[in-house]
Design a protein around this motif. Structure first.
Motif, PDB file in Angstrom:
ATOM      1  N   THR A 136      51.865 -25.538 -73.199  1.00  0.00           N
ATOM      2  CA  THR A 136      51.959 -23.555 -73.656  1.00  0.00           C
ATOM      3  C   THR A 136      50.915 -22.848 -72.844  1.00  0.00           C
ATOM      4  O   THR A 136      50.633 -21.610 -73.154  1.00  0.00           O
ATOM      5  N   HIS A 159      49.193 -28.099 -74.983  1.00  0.00           N
ATOM      6  CA  HIS A 159      48.377 -27.113 -74.848  1.00  0.00           C
ATOM      7  C   HIS A 159      47.632 -28.269 -73.432  1.00  0.00           C
ATOM      8  O   HIS A 159      47.274 -28.561 -73.277  1.00  0.00           O
ATOM      9  N   LEU A 166      42.650 -18.873 -77.505  1.00  0.00           N
ATOM     10  CA  LEU A 166      44.227 -17.924 -78.144  1.00  0.00           C
ATOM     11  C   LEU A 166      44.230 -17.738 -79.428  1.00  0.00           C
ATOM     12  O   LEU A 166      44.434 -17.076 -80.277  1.00  0.00           O
ATOM     13  N   ARG A 167      43.890 -18.775 -80.268  1.00  0.00           N
ATOM     14  CA  ARG A 167      43.897 -19.061 -81.708  1.00  0.00           C
ATOM     15  C   ARG A 167      43.243 -17.528 -82.445  1.00  0.00           C
ATOM     16  O   ARG A 167      43.797 -16.836 -83.404  1.00  0.00           O
ATOM     17  N   ALA A 202      51.484 -19.122 -71.997  1.00  0.00           N
ATOM     18  CA  ALA A 202      50.704 -17.913 -72.528  1.00  0.00           C
ATOM     19  C   ALA A 202      50.519 -17.721 -71.146  1.00  0.00           C
ATOM     20  O   ALA A 202      50.185 -15.886 -70.733  1.00  0.00           O
ATOM     21  N   ARG A 232      44.145 -13.986 -80.462  1.00  0.00           N
ATOM     22  CA  ARG A 232      45.408 -14.055 -81.098  1.00  0.00           C
ATOM     23  C   ARG A 232      45.825 -13.350 -82.748  1.00  0.00           C
ATOM     24  O   ARG A 232      46.476 -12.623 -82.913  1.00  0.00           O
ATOM     25  N   HIS A 260      51.319 -21.201 -81.006  1.00  0.00           N
ATOM     26  CA  HIS A 260      51.396 -20.418 -79.791  1.00  0.00           C
ATOM     27  C   HIS A 260      52.816 -20.392 -79.418  1.00  0.00           C
ATOM     28  O   HIS A 260      53.203 -19.342 -78.758  1.00  0.00           O
ATOM     29  N   ASN A 278      43.085 -23.429 -75.929  1.00  0.00           N
ATOM     30  CA  ASN A 278      43.966 -23.314 -77.030  1.00  0.00           C
ATOM     31  C   ASN A 278      43.023 -22.744 -78.363  1.00  0.00           C
ATOM     32  O   ASN A 278      43.889 -21.887 -79.130  1.00  0.00           O
TER      33      ASN A 278
END
Length: 261
Positions: free
Chosen positions: A129, A107, A148-149, A133, A152, A178, A145
């Protein structure tokens, strides 16, 4: 995964493997790695991608004292790495594992690429990523990172395995989820191609137009942005001008990230 059409590429066969990498460092020098973590993602027999049980972490002796600034992020102490191997002794073994390896991933991969040079990777291509993304989930408000965790909530991500944040293996584990979902939406070839370009920002990041999509800006404003020193900003503005078929826009002369080298 229902609702998407897979773009099959030549690398997407059973047993294809991408190794996700995360580094913690003791400073800003070229050999200041103090921990490396990894997590593999593989293609299964049905052409889907899965996070495997192949993961790990290794402390590294950076050869000098860890700075307080970086220690405050990852909490790795000088005593923890005093008897650890040096980066040059272990990097190739982790970055070029036995068996098939189709790509490395991270990432904001430009950070890892500072230390994981071709000398250690053998020239294996990289997936970023963060860049991917922004292409696949442009509606999301943020793309770190950890954001997004939680934005999502990737399926199958074990909360405890992904902790503590800002340690190499847990961060690689989160990034791998991801990556799995990106690969289950887009081909490996697409992710590699996007990763080799500057990041395509979904929205203007700062200034009076902050938060606006590029498609909401006038041609005049976009032409002003293509002179910005930030590579992601001018690339994003230029991409929108290209989409509009603007005949007066300059051609992109440096398609690869200028800030990586």
């Amino acid at each position: 995964m229902p609702g998407f059409e897979r773009q099959v590429g030549i690398a997407e066969f059973s047993n294809a493997r991408v190794r996700v990498i995360d580094l913690e460092t003791g400073g800003n020098g070229p050999n200041d790695v103090c921990e490396i973590g990894w997590q593999d993602v593989i293609a299964d027999e049905d052409g889907g991608w899965q996070v495997t049980d192949e993961r790990g972490a290794l402390l590294i002796n950076p050869g000098r004292l860890i700075s307080p600034d970086t220690m405050a992020v990852h909490h790795i102490l000088d005593a923890d790495v005093a008897d650890a191997p040096y980066w040059k002794q272990v990097a190739s073994r982790i970055l070029r594992p036995a068996g098939r390896i189709d790509a490395l991933a991270a990432h904001r991969a430009s950070f890892e690429q500072r230390y994981c040079t071709p000398r250690f990777t053998g020239g294996t291509p990289w997936i970023c990523t963060w860049k991917c993304a922004m292409r696949v989930w442009p509606e999301l408000p943020r793309f770190s990172n950890q954001m997004l965790r939680y934005q999502r909530m990737p399926q199958g991500l074990n909360h405890e395995t992904g902790l503590p944040a800002h340690r190499a293996m847990p961060d690689a584990y989160v990034t791998a989820h991801h990556l799995r979902d990106l690969l289950n939406r887009e081909s490996l070839e697409n992710l590699l191609a996007w990763s080799n370009e500057p990041g395509l920002l979904p929205r203007v990041p700062s200034g009076p137009d902050r938060g606006k999509g590029w498609d909401r800006l006038s041609d005049t404003t976009l032409r002003e942005f293509i002179h910005d020193r930030d590579v992601e900003i001018w690339f994003s503005a230029q991409t929108e001008l290209t989409r509009r078929g603007d005949p007066d826009q300059p051609q992109l002369s440096e398609p690869v990230q200028r800030t990586l080298l």
